[in-house]
Write a protein that holds these residues in place. Structure first.
Motif, PDB file in Angstrom:
ATOM      1  N   ALA A 158      -6.790  -1.942  -0.744  1.00  0.00           N
ATOM      2  CA  ALA A 158      -6.602  -1.456   0.622  1.00  0.00           C
ATOM      3  C   ALA A 158      -6.977   0.012   0.767  1.00  0.00           C
ATOM      4  CB  ALA A 158      -5.157  -1.670   1.047  1.00  0.00           C
ATOM      5  N   ALA A 159      -6.677   0.830  -0.244  1.00  0.00           N
ATOM      6  CA  ALA A 159      -6.985   2.256  -0.143  1.00  0.00           C
ATOM      7  C   ALA A 159      -8.487   2.485  -0.018  1.00  0.00           C
ATOM      8  CB  ALA A 159      -6.442   3.001  -1.360  1.00  0.00           C
ATOM      9  N   SER A 160      -9.270   1.680  -0.713  1.00  0.00           N
ATOM     10  CA  SER A 160     -10.722   1.779  -0.587  1.00  0.00           C
ATOM     11  C   SER A 160     -11.153   1.489   0.846  1.00  0.00           C
ATOM     12  CB  SER A 160     -11.406   0.802  -1.553  1.00  0.00           C
ATOM     13  OG  SER A 160     -12.807   0.833  -1.394  1.00  0.00           O
ATOM     14  N   GLY A 161     -10.565   0.478   1.450  1.00  0.00           N
ATOM     15  CA  GLY A 161     -10.880   0.159   2.839  1.00  0.00           C
ATOM     16  C   GLY A 161     -10.483   1.270   3.788  1.00  0.00           C
ATOM     17  N   LEU A 162      -9.332   1.894   3.536  1.00  0.00           N
ATOM     18  CA  LEU A 162      -8.902   3.006   4.384  1.00  0.00           C
ATOM     19  C   LEU A 162      -9.889   4.169   4.308  1.00  0.00           C
ATOM     20  CD1 LEU A 162      -5.057   3.055   3.678  1.00  0.00           C
ATOM     21  CD2 LEU A 162      -6.223   2.197   5.712  1.00  0.00           C
ATOM     22  N   MET A 163     -10.386   4.462   3.103  1.00  0.00           N
ATOM     23  CA  MET A 163     -11.322   5.568   2.957  1.00  0.00           C
ATOM     24  C   MET A 163     -12.699   5.226   3.524  1.00  0.00           C
ATOM     25  SD  MET A 163      -9.664   8.091   1.959  1.00  0.00           S
ATOM     26  CE  MET A 163     -11.109   9.166   1.826  1.00  0.00           C
ATOM     27  N   ARG A 164     -13.086   3.967   3.459  1.00  0.00           N
ATOM     28  CA  ARG A 164     -14.348   3.587   4.088  1.00  0.00           C
ATOM     29  C   ARG A 164     -14.251   3.764   5.611  1.00  0.00           C
ATOM     30  NH1 ARG A 164     -14.093  -0.731   0.427  1.00  0.00           N
ATOM     31  NH2 ARG A 164     -13.535  -2.192   2.103  1.00  0.00           N
ATOM     32  N   GLY A 165     -13.105   3.394   6.165  1.00  0.00           N
ATOM     33  CA  GLY A 165     -12.895   3.602   7.593  1.00  0.00           C
ATOM     34  C   GLY A 165     -12.927   5.073   7.959  1.00  0.00           C
ATOM     35  N   PHE A 166     -12.333   5.906   7.123  1.00  0.00           N
ATOM     36  CA  PHE A 166     -12.357   7.349   7.369  1.00  0.00           C
ATOM     37  C   PHE A 166     -13.788   7.881   7.316  1.00  0.00           C
ATOM     38  CE2 PHE A 166     -12.249  11.672   5.476  1.00  0.00           C
ATOM     39  CZ  PHE A 166     -11.683  12.347   6.545  1.00  0.00           C
ATOM     40  N   ARG A 200       3.934   7.479   4.235  1.00  0.00           N
ATOM     41  CA  ARG A 200       3.526   6.075   4.165  1.00  0.00           C
ATOM     42  C   ARG A 200       2.463   5.820   5.225  1.00  0.00           C
ATOM     43  NH1 ARG A 200       8.289   2.977   5.015  1.00  0.00           N
ATOM     44  NH2 ARG A 200       7.440   1.212   6.149  1.00  0.00           N
ATOM     45  N   VAL A 201       1.354   5.197   4.822  1.00  0.00           N
ATOM     46  CA  VAL A 201       0.235   5.029   5.746  1.00  0.00           C
ATOM     47  C   VAL A 201      -0.097   3.574   6.042  1.00  0.00           C
ATOM     48  CG1 VAL A 201      -0.811   7.247   5.147  1.00  0.00           C
ATOM     49  CG2 VAL A 201      -1.452   5.200   3.852  1.00  0.00           C
ATOM     50  N   LEU A 202       0.335   2.640   5.197  1.00  0.00           N
ATOM     51  CA  LEU A 202      -0.013   1.244   5.436  1.00  0.00           C
ATOM     52  C   LEU A 202       0.963   0.326   4.725  1.00  0.00           C
ATOM     53  CD1 LEU A 202      -2.019  -0.953   6.480  1.00  0.00           C
ATOM     54  CD2 LEU A 202      -3.210  -0.723   4.283  1.00  0.00           C
ATOM     55  N   ASP A 203       1.540  -0.624   5.474  1.00  0.00           N
ATOM     56  CA  ASP A 203       2.304  -1.715   4.879  1.00  0.00           C
ATOM     57  C   ASP A 203       1.379  -2.926   4.846  1.00  0.00           C
ATOM     58  OD1 ASP A 203       4.483  -0.096   4.670  1.00  0.00           O
ATOM     59  OD2 ASP A 203       5.634  -1.031   6.276  1.00  0.00           O
ATOM     60  N   GLU A 204       0.951  -3.312   3.653  1.00  0.00           N
ATOM     61  CA  GLU A 204      -0.048  -4.374   3.496  1.00  0.00           C
ATOM     62  C   GLU A 204       0.623  -5.715   3.183  1.00  0.00           C
ATOM     63  OE1 GLU A 204      -4.087  -5.369   0.907  1.00  0.00           O
ATOM     64  OE2 GLU A 204      -2.620  -3.926   0.148  1.00  0.00           O
ATOM     65  N   LEU A 218      -8.099  13.784   7.361  1.00  0.00           N
ATOM     66  CA  LEU A 218      -7.775  12.468   6.808  1.00  0.00           C
ATOM     67  C   LEU A 218      -6.383  12.019   7.234  1.00  0.00           C
ATOM     68  CD1 LEU A 218      -8.207  10.027   4.935  1.00  0.00           C
ATOM     69  CD2 LEU A 218      -7.421  11.468   3.025  1.00  0.00           C
ATOM     70  N   ARG A 219      -5.405  12.904   7.149  1.00  0.00           N
ATOM     71  CA  ARG A 219      -4.041  12.538   7.528  1.00  0.00           C
ATOM     72  C   ARG A 219      -3.965  12.171   9.006  1.00  0.00           C
ATOM     73  NH1 ARG A 219      -1.148  17.768   5.748  1.00  0.00           N
ATOM     74  NH2 ARG A 219       0.503  16.891   7.053  1.00  0.00           N
ATOM     75  N   THR A 262      -5.019   5.486  13.156  1.00  0.00           N
ATOM     76  CA  THR A 262      -5.709   4.196  13.034  1.00  0.00           C
ATOM     77  C   THR A 262      -4.946   3.125  12.289  1.00  0.00           C
ATOM     78  OG1 THR A 262      -6.844   4.935  11.009  1.00  0.00           O
ATOM     79  CG2 THR A 262      -7.959   5.333  13.124  1.00  0.00           C
ATOM     80  N   VAL A 263      -3.928   3.481  11.532  1.00  0.00           N
ATOM     81  CA  VAL A 263      -3.214   2.493  10.723  1.00  0.00           C
ATOM     82  C   VAL A 263      -1.904   2.139  11.401  1.00  0.00           C
ATOM     83  CG1 VAL A 263      -2.181   1.986   8.498  1.00  0.00           C
ATOM     84  CG2 VAL A 263      -4.288   3.336   8.612  1.00  0.00           C
ATOM     85  N   ALA A 264      -1.675   0.843  11.551  1.00  0.00           N
ATOM     86  CA  ALA A 264      -0.443   0.357  12.187  1.00  0.00           C
ATOM     87  C   ALA A 264       0.259  -0.619  11.251  1.00  0.00           C
ATOM     88  CB  ALA A 264      -0.774  -0.315  13.514  1.00  0.00           C
ATOM     89  N   GLY A 265       1.414  -1.110  11.690  1.00  0.00           N
ATOM     90  CA  GLY A 265       2.108  -2.151  10.943  1.00  0.00           C
ATOM     91  C   GLY A 265       3.271  -1.669  10.111  1.00  0.00           C
ATOM     92  N   HIS A 266       3.721  -0.429  10.308  1.00  0.00           N
ATOM     93  CA  HIS A 266       4.852   0.074   9.548  1.00  0.00           C
ATOM     94  C   HIS A 266       6.157  -0.548  10.037  1.00  0.00           C
ATOM     95  CE1 HIS A 266       2.138   3.051   7.921  1.00  0.00           C
ATOM     96  NE2 HIS A 266       1.866   3.489   9.139  1.00  0.00           N
ATOM     97  N   ASP A 267       6.997  -0.941   9.087  1.00  0.00           N
ATOM     98  CA  ASP A 267       8.344  -1.414   9.405  1.00  0.00           C
ATOM     99  C   ASP A 267       8.353  -2.507  10.467  1.00  0.00           C
ATOM    100  OD1 ASP A 267       9.450   0.427   7.600  1.00  0.00           O
ATOM    101  OD2 ASP A 267       9.379   2.011   9.099  1.00  0.00           O
ATOM    102  N   ALA A 268       7.359  -3.388  10.449  1.00  0.00           N
ATOM    103  CA  ALA A 268       7.325  -4.481  11.414  1.00  0.00           C
ATOM    104  C   ALA A 268       8.485  -5.441  11.143  1.00  0.00           C
ATOM    105  CB  ALA A 268       5.989  -5.226  11.317  1.00  0.00           C
ATOM    106  N   SER A 269       8.982  -6.068  12.202  1.00  0.00           N
ATOM    107  CA  SER A 269      10.076  -7.024  12.033  1.00  0.00           C
ATOM    108  C   SER A 269       9.592  -8.209  11.200  1.00  0.00           C
ATOM    109  CB  SER A 269      10.562  -7.508  13.400  1.00  0.00           C
ATOM    110  OG  SER A 269       9.515  -8.155  14.099  1.00  0.00           O
ATOM    111  N   GLY A 270      10.504  -8.768  10.429  1.00  0.00           N
ATOM    112  CA  GLY A 270      10.147  -9.921   9.615  1.00  0.00           C
ATOM    113  C   GLY A 270       9.400  -9.585   8.340  1.00  0.00           C
TER     114      GLY A 270
END
Length: 311
Positions: free
Chosen positions: A99-107, A158-162, A286-287, A293-301
């Protein structure tokens, strides 16, 4: 070799007169003469011959001139490589397919003007030491493992909950399911030979096993992702976990399936680490990019270990 003397030699060679070189370098003509004399002593040769028209290069001076220019170019590149804002941003992504590679490619797509150096370090201690020494600017990790707090000079967010997915072969008992609950995984063998004791991902999966009573096997040598995919495809009794953002490609005849895990969905918490005194302007860029651009932190369930860095 004194670079000021080399720089003075090149200026004098280009100008043809010591006086003009002195004006260009904003020093006295006497200083130019002293620097060139010192360089000649160091090299053991005469570089200039004085003439009524000024200073002409000797044969040795002509031979030395292209090398002198290259010395100055190398020195400038060396200085630029560590000059804040002019050297590449160095980031550890752990592995090329995660996932980190994908985040840096997006950046990189969003900020092509930022020069990047991407490295892959194995364990968190190595990454933190590299951040503190200035070898790298940032690292993606899961933090903070119990009993191993980050040093006070290291910042993290924290930047991504995968989400984790179950990867099965064509003959696995769960391969036809649209999704599986964590409870349904009890009794199934999940094989992950890449888990190394002492790493943050080992701590994560230890907590996952303890929380839900599932079975994760890390036995056998780790021959890499291709061998893992081959084995899962050919062995009905085995499945493995894979991050939703992990990019792997396998032959179509493998018949592998990614199956979402629910009730709750285990998520792997990726965080960005950096030194609090790092002034590289691209680090702030970068920060900000990750925050936008990154979402999904502490999502329910979802589920994550108690030691995970708060959002």
């Amino acid at each position: 070799m004194d670079l000021d003397a080399v720089r003075t030699f090149v200026a004098a060679a280009d100008a043809g007169r010591f006086q003009e070189a002195a004006a260009e370098l904003a020093v006295t003509q006497q200083a130019v003469s002293k620097r060139i004399a010192a360089l000649e002593r160091h090299l053991g040769v005469r570089l200039f011959t004085r003439t009524p028209r000024g200073a002409e290069l000797t044969i040795d001076g002509q031979a030395f001139l292209p090398h002198a220019r290259e010395l100055l170019r190398v020195a400038e590149r060396a200085a630029t490589s560590v000059r804040t804002g002019r050297r590449p941003l160095r980031v550890d992504i752990i592995a090329s397919r995660g996932a980190a590679s994908g985040l840096m490619r997006g950046f990189h797509r969003a900020h092509p003007e930022v020069d990047l150096d991407v490295v892959m370090l194995f364990d968190i201690e190595t990454a933190v030491a590299a951040i503190r020494s200035g070898e790298i600017d940032a690292s993606f990790r899961a933090v903070t493992v119990p009993g191993r707090p980050l040093p006070e000079d290291i910042e993290a967010v924290r930047v991504l909950d995968e989400p984790l997915q179950l990867l099965t072969g064509p003959a696995h008992a769960l391969t036809g399911a649209r999704s599986v609950t964590v409870a349904q995984l009890a009794g199934h063998r999940i094989w992950m030979p890449g888990i190394v004791p002492g790493t943050e991902w080992a701590a994560y999966y230890d907590d996952l096993v303890a929380e839900f009573g599932i079975t994760i096997e890390a036995t056998g040598p780790n021959f890499g992702s291709d061998a893992l995919l081959d084995t899962v495809a050919d062995t009905p009794a085995l499945a493995t976990f894979m991050g939703e953002h992990t990019r792997l490609v396998w032959p179509a005849d493998h018949g592998l399936r990614r199956i979402p895990v629910t009730d709750p969905t285990p998520v792997y918490p990726h965080a960005l680490l950096w030194h609090r005194d790092n002034p590289h302007p691209a680090l702030a860029t970068l920060r900000s990019h990750l925050a936008r651009t990154v979402a999904g932190h502490d999502a329910s369930g979802t589920w994550r270990p108690d030691w995970v860095l708060p959002r």
